[in-house]
Design a protein around this motif. Structure first.
Motif, PDB file in Angstrom:
ATOM      1  N   GLN A 130       0.974  -0.992   0.047  1.00 17.47           N
ATOM      2  CA  GLN A 130      -0.145  -0.006   0.022  1.00 17.47           C
ATOM      3  C   GLN A 130       1.160   1.482  -0.143  1.00 17.47           C
ATOM      4  O   GLN A 130       0.305   2.392  -0.686  1.00 17.47           O
ATOM      5  N   PHE A 131       1.568   1.092   0.271  1.00 19.57           N
ATOM      6  CA  PHE A 131       3.072   2.157   0.513  1.00 19.57           C
ATOM      7  C   PHE A 131       3.393   2.215  -0.571  1.00 19.57           C
ATOM      8  O   PHE A 131       3.436   3.576  -1.710  1.00 19.57           O
ATOM      9  N   PHE A 132       3.605   1.292  -1.170  1.00 19.33           N
ATOM     10  CA  PHE A 132       4.377   1.152  -2.856  1.00 19.33           C
ATOM     11  C   PHE A 132       3.486   2.315  -3.587  1.00 19.33           C
ATOM     12  O   PHE A 132       3.322   2.792  -5.130  1.00 19.33           O
ATOM     13  N   ALA A 133       2.277   1.158  -3.680  1.00 18.52           N
ATOM     14  CA  ALA A 133       1.184   1.675  -4.165  1.00 18.52           C
ATOM     15  C   ALA A 133       0.232   3.005  -5.383  1.00 18.52           C
ATOM     16  O   ALA A 133      -0.265   3.861  -6.021  1.00 18.52           O
ATOM     17  N   GLY A 134       0.223   3.497  -3.848  1.00 21.15           N
ATOM     18  CA  GLY A 134       0.228   4.911  -3.532  1.00 21.15           C
ATOM     19  C   GLY A 134      -0.776   4.941  -2.231  1.00 21.15           C
ATOM     20  O   GLY A 134      -1.675   3.642  -1.783  1.00 21.15           O
ATOM     21  N   HIS A 170      -2.339  -8.221  -5.107  1.00 22.26           N
ATOM     22  CA  HIS A 170      -3.361  -7.466  -6.297  1.00 22.26           C
ATOM     23  C   HIS A 170      -3.544  -6.249  -5.476  1.00 22.26           C
ATOM     24  O   HIS A 170      -4.206  -6.513  -4.297  1.00 22.26           O
ATOM     25  N   VAL A 171      -3.230  -5.663  -6.084  1.00 21.42           N
ATOM     26  CA  VAL A 171      -4.224  -4.410  -5.351  1.00 21.42           C
ATOM     27  C   VAL A 171      -4.463  -3.578  -6.338  1.00 21.42           C
ATOM     28  O   VAL A 171      -4.048  -3.768  -8.281  1.00 21.42           O
ATOM     29  N   LEU A 172      -5.526  -2.558  -6.184  1.00 23.06           N
ATOM     30  CA  LEU A 172      -6.051  -1.751  -7.198  1.00 23.06           C
ATOM     31  C   LEU A 172      -5.909  -0.282  -7.312  1.00 23.06           C
ATOM     32  O   LEU A 172      -5.655   0.471  -5.726  1.00 23.06           O
ATOM     33  N   THR A 173      -5.270   0.418  -8.166  1.00 25.17           N
ATOM     34  CA  THR A 173      -4.608   1.564  -8.154  1.00 25.17           C
ATOM     35  C   THR A 173      -6.052   2.388  -9.054  1.00 25.17           C
ATOM     36  O   THR A 173      -6.385   2.096  -9.657  1.00 25.17           O
ATOM     37  N   VAL A 230      -1.967   5.961 -11.493  1.00 28.68           N
ATOM     38  CA  VAL A 230      -1.039   5.515 -11.712  1.00 28.68           C
ATOM     39  C   VAL A 230      -0.451   4.247 -11.589  1.00 28.68           C
ATOM     40  O   VAL A 230      -0.847   3.369 -12.947  1.00 28.68           O
ATOM     41  N   ARG A 231       1.516   4.326 -12.907  1.00 31.97           N
ATOM     42  CA  ARG A 231       2.216   3.592 -13.370  1.00 31.97           C
ATOM     43  C   ARG A 231       3.009   2.935 -11.903  1.00 31.97           C
ATOM     44  O   ARG A 231       4.169   3.577 -12.007  1.00 31.97           O
ATOM     45  N   ARG A 232       2.367   1.562 -11.712  1.00 26.68           N
ATOM     46  CA  ARG A 232       4.384   1.206 -10.628  1.00 26.68           C
ATOM     47  C   ARG A 232       3.965   0.246 -10.949  1.00 26.68           C
ATOM     48  O   ARG A 232       2.731  -0.412 -11.050  1.00 26.68           O
ATOM     49  N   ALA A 233       5.267  -0.629 -11.096  1.00 29.35           N
ATOM     50  CA  ALA A 233       5.148  -1.897 -11.238  1.00 29.35           C
ATOM     51  C   ALA A 233       6.241  -2.715 -10.413  1.00 29.35           C
ATOM     52  O   ALA A 233       7.087  -2.389 -10.122  1.00 29.35           O
ATOM     53  N   HIS A 234       5.940  -4.199  -9.846  1.00 25.73           N
ATOM     54  CA  HIS A 234       6.831  -5.077  -9.142  1.00 25.73           C
ATOM     55  C   HIS A 234       6.190  -6.410  -9.781  1.00 25.73           C
ATOM     56  O   HIS A 234       5.769  -6.736  -9.202  1.00 25.73           O
ATOM     57  N   PRO A 235       7.732  -7.062  -9.692  1.00 24.59           N
ATOM     58  CA  PRO A 235       6.948  -8.499  -9.338  1.00 24.59           C
ATOM     59  C   PRO A 235       6.505  -9.411  -8.582  1.00 24.59           C
ATOM     60  O   PRO A 235       5.674 -10.382  -9.551  1.00 24.59           O
ATOM     61  N   SER A 236       6.157  -9.051  -7.806  1.00 27.34           N
ATOM     62  CA  SER A 236       5.361  -9.313  -6.230  1.00 27.34           C
ATOM     63  C   SER A 236       4.209  -8.887  -5.917  1.00 27.34           C
ATOM     64  O   SER A 236       3.088  -9.476  -5.382  1.00 27.34           O
ATOM     65  N   LEU A 276       0.491  -8.085  -8.004  1.00 25.84           N
ATOM     66  CA  LEU A 276      -0.426  -7.430  -9.450  1.00 25.84           C
ATOM     67  C   LEU A 276      -1.243  -6.405  -9.054  1.00 25.84           C
ATOM     68  O   LEU A 276      -1.941  -6.072  -8.939  1.00 25.84           O
ATOM     69  N   CYS A 277      -0.384  -4.989  -9.708  1.00 24.38           N
ATOM     70  CA  CYS A 277      -1.379  -3.373 -10.039  1.00 24.38           C
ATOM     71  C   CYS A 277      -2.045  -3.621 -11.181  1.00 24.38           C
ATOM     72  O   CYS A 277      -1.446  -3.439 -12.530  1.00 24.38           O
ATOM     73  N   GLU A 278      -3.400  -3.631 -10.438  1.00 25.05           N
ATOM     74  CA  GLU A 278      -4.593  -3.388 -11.160  1.00 25.05           C
ATOM     75  C   GLU A 278      -4.790  -1.228 -11.040  1.00 25.05           C
ATOM     76  O   GLU A 278      -5.723  -1.222 -10.589  1.00 25.05           O
ATOM     77  N   ARG A 279      -4.887  -1.480 -12.744  1.00 28.32           N
ATOM     78  CA  ARG A 279      -5.571  -0.140 -12.466  1.00 28.32           C
ATOM     79  C   ARG A 279      -6.839   0.596 -12.891  1.00 28.32           C
ATOM     80  O   ARG A 279      -7.429  -0.643 -13.524  1.00 28.32           O
ATOM     81  N   THR A 280      -7.773   0.999 -11.957  1.00 30.90           N
ATOM     82  CA  THR A 280      -8.913   1.109 -12.310  1.00 30.90           C
ATOM     83  C   THR A 280      -9.502   1.959 -12.537  1.00 30.90           C
ATOM     84  O   THR A 280      -9.430   3.269 -11.216  1.00 30.90           O
TER      85      THR A 280
END
Length: 187
Positions: free
Chosen positions: A55-59, A84-87, A91-97, A99-103
């Motif tokens: 959550q810190f990473f994704a905003g 799995h995180v919704l942003t 928001v344009r964040r990515a990391h292998p661990s 799953l960032c899904e923009r909504t």
């Protein structure tokens, strides 16, 4: 002191970038979990630590969804390796661990242990629509319903509001499991 902090917050508290790096060396008391996110303890991160770091990473507006959101609310589901995180759509964040899904359609929020979790119906559909195995889809829906996190009608309503992408198996499973809850158009 909270165990998870952003490097920006640590800098605002008076630590220099060099001090933060020194604390995050293998011999130091902290560890960097994600770019710009520090765990302020030497022990291995718990799943809760990892969720907070995501959550810190994704905003600040990010929302945990899928298996982690459901299990935190009481469903019995296996947790995948990724979170799995919704942003927000910008928001344009990515990391292998992760799953960032923009909504463009933020979910209803359930606050739990300092986390922002998607409501059960949304989290279940976010998880189920990524499945390609019909039995796994049924397992997800059953776990949510068995835990009484939502009703079949809640799932039907969320399915009507969500993107149709990846929902064919979910629609089929809901029609099979709960046909009396209203008809869904084929998808």
């Amino acid at each position: 002191m909270a165990p998870i902090a952003s490097t920006a917050d640590l800098r605002l508290s008076g630590l220099s970038a060099r001090e933060i790096l020194r604390h995050c060396t293998p011999a130091g008391p902290w560890q960097q979990l994600l770019p710009g996110v520090v765990l302020q303890k030497p022990s291995p991160p718990t799943r809760l630590d990892r969720l907070r770091a995501v959550q810190f990473f994704a905003g600040p507006d990010s929302v945990i969804t899928g298996a982690d959101a459901l299990s935190r609310q009481g469903a019995r589901l296996a947790l995948p390796r990724h979170i799995h995180v919704l942003t927000g759509k910008d928001v344009r964040r990515a990391h292998p661990s992760i799953l960032c899904e923009r909504t463009i359609r933020p979910p209803a929020i359930v606050e739990h242990q300092g986390l922002r979790l998607a409501g059960p119906a949304r989290a279940a559909l976010d998880m189920a629509r990524r499945e390609t195995n019909p039995r796994a889809v049924v397992g997800i829906l059953d776990a949510v319903l068995d835990a009484r996190l939502c009703s079949p009608n809640d799932l039907h309503e969320e399915l009507q509001r969500c993107s149709r992408r990846g929902t064919a198996l979910v629609r089929q499973a809901l029609r099979h499991l709960h046909p009396a809850e209203g008809s869904l158009p084929a998808g």
